[in-house]
Scaffold this motif. Sequence first.
Motif, PDB file in Angstrom:
ATOM      1  N   ILE A 229       0.835  -1.200   0.000  1.00  0.00           N
ATOM      2  CA  ILE A 229       0.000   0.000   0.000  1.00  0.00           C
ATOM      3  C   ILE A 229       0.872   1.254   0.000  1.00  0.00           C
ATOM      4  N   ASP A 230       0.271   2.371  -0.381  1.00  0.00           N
ATOM      5  CA  ASP A 230       0.979   3.648  -0.293  1.00  0.00           C
ATOM      6  C   ASP A 230       0.669   4.309   1.053  1.00  0.00           C
ATOM      7  N   LYS A 232      -1.352   6.465   1.837  1.00  0.00           N
ATOM      8  CA  LYS A 232      -2.776   6.693   2.067  1.00  0.00           C
ATOM      9  C   LYS A 232      -3.566   5.398   2.192  1.00  0.00           C
ATOM     10  N   HIS A 234      -3.718   2.914  -0.181  1.00  0.00           N
ATOM     11  CA  HIS A 234      -4.184   2.377  -1.457  1.00  0.00           C
ATOM     12  C   HIS A 234      -3.235   1.286  -1.965  1.00  0.00           C
ATOM     13  N   ARG A 235      -3.792   0.198  -2.484  1.00  0.00           N
ATOM     14  CA  ARG A 235      -2.996  -0.890  -3.074  1.00  0.00           C
ATOM     15  C   ARG A 235      -2.554  -0.480  -4.483  1.00  0.00           C
ATOM     16  N   PHE A 236      -1.304  -0.079  -4.625  1.00  0.00           N
ATOM     17  CA  PHE A 236      -0.855   0.506  -5.886  1.00  0.00           C
ATOM     18  C   PHE A 236      -0.537  -0.529  -6.957  1.00  0.00           C
ATOM     19  N   ARG A 238      -2.433  -3.015  -7.969  1.00  0.00           N
ATOM     20  CA  ARG A 238      -3.621  -3.467  -8.692  1.00  0.00           C
ATOM     21  C   ARG A 238      -3.686  -2.901 -10.101  1.00  0.00           C
ATOM     22  N   GLN A 259       7.187   4.245  -6.243  1.00  0.00           N
ATOM     23  CA  GLN A 259       6.448   4.783  -5.101  1.00  0.00           C
ATOM     24  C   GLN A 259       7.372   5.542  -4.157  1.00  0.00           C
ATOM     25  N   ARG A 264       5.354   8.862  -2.661  1.00  0.00           N
ATOM     26  CA  ARG A 264       4.028   8.337  -2.315  1.00  0.00           C
ATOM     27  C   ARG A 264       4.107   7.251  -1.247  1.00  0.00           C
TER      28      ARG A 264
END
Length: 484
Positions: A229-230, A232, A234-236, A238, A259, A264
């Motif tokens: 995840i980042d 925030k 979010h699974r980047f 995907r 990232q 990020r």
Amino acid sequence: MVLLTGARLGEGSSTGWAQGGVAAALGPDDSPSLHARDTIAAGAGLVDEAAAHLLAEAGPAEIEALYALGAPFEREADGSWALSREAAHSRARVARVKGDQAGAGILAALIEAVQAAPHIEIREGWRAAGLIPDEQGGCAGVTAFDAGGARHDLLASDTVLATGSLCGLYGVTTTPASSQGQALAWAARLGAVIQDPEFVQFHPTAIDVGRDPAPLATEALRGEGATLIDAKGHRFLRGVHSQAELAPRDVVARAVHRQVKTGRGAYLDARAAVGDEFPERFPAVFAACRAAGIDPRVAPIPVAPAAHYHMGGVATDTEGFTGVPGLWAVGECASTGVHGANRLASNSLLEGLVFGRRAAEALANAPQRTLKPVAADPAPELPGEALGALRAAMAMQAGVERDGAGLARLLELIDTLEAACGEADALIAARFVAAGASMRTESRGGHFRSDHPSDSAVAAHTRLTLAEARAVHPHIPPLAEPAE
């Protein structure tokens, strides 16, 4: 006779640091042909298919042999093997030890067996420093220094290199700092060919806490359902690959690299997948996190790519022979072609087992050679300040993403350091990586050129002698003039 890189047997060995396990077709839904297929697919067009099938077919027997020696691979309640699934594997096929203890468990079992073998002489505290040339061409043995610093020239009809990686040449690595590509330099000086040196694998989930070497968060965590995840949440991955966190390592490493580079952030989130079971299921990762003040049961783990494995190396056949009379290489320092441009996860320990056995069987039948040794001094050591400059440059210019201008600057630095410090082994090994990466004007597997982001129609190996590597001097473009 066994010469060591550390004071004690096993010290400084990357094997003991391996976490995930050993890949082999052990499950009821698996087969060696499926294992070979996954190996070939991950290797991005450069895997020797015959070698891949040989590796996969021999795998189950090697696990059985290690288990018989005492390697504590996990079993299920019904007696079947406990298997993990890792990136780019189509099946769960990684034999494991306490989640992340495979390397340590295997190494302990092998050390005990070697120490009990009456025909093996172990020279603890001795340090191999180079190979002895033979007047007739070939290798006549090893120059070494004992624990007191005295030099010894040890003559041998056959010498096997098993010195491991060159990833210690990188500023961020998961390997012992002593892993500096010694085998490549030693073998190349005797005329051996170095194959695919540009293919360095970067593990995408080194724990990013500023340690050198960086502790590793095993890929088995993602196999168990941990996500990337980042900052925030979010699974980047995907949007990057259909297999998301279980995409091939080069894909995941580049995504994590970008990232981190863009700010990020990249974090491995195992809270739902492992949670409170972390200390029992993944004790090494848990201990590394806790030492850095992170509790992975309740917080994501900051991660970044780190140099982890060298797919290239001294070119050998499937019995470890280098083509140089009397010289053999096995394990990570060798290049059989089985990994291609991108090693399939947990094939590394298996490669050492399978091809190490094949080399031993070939050596048992090798004829004794008449030796005519030539006096030769070992290469100079690279001073600490120079090594630091080299490691920083390797990480910057030959890392997860490279370009022609950066690689040219890296080769220029290697020339400068060599002029000042002599032909140190570390500089020779780094030169091979930089030269191979400069020549490969495409992106393939673990080698990504931002100035050549696509692969070419034809996949071909890089094969370099030392003289050919020295001849690579790409042009450094001038800096752009500032706009008025």
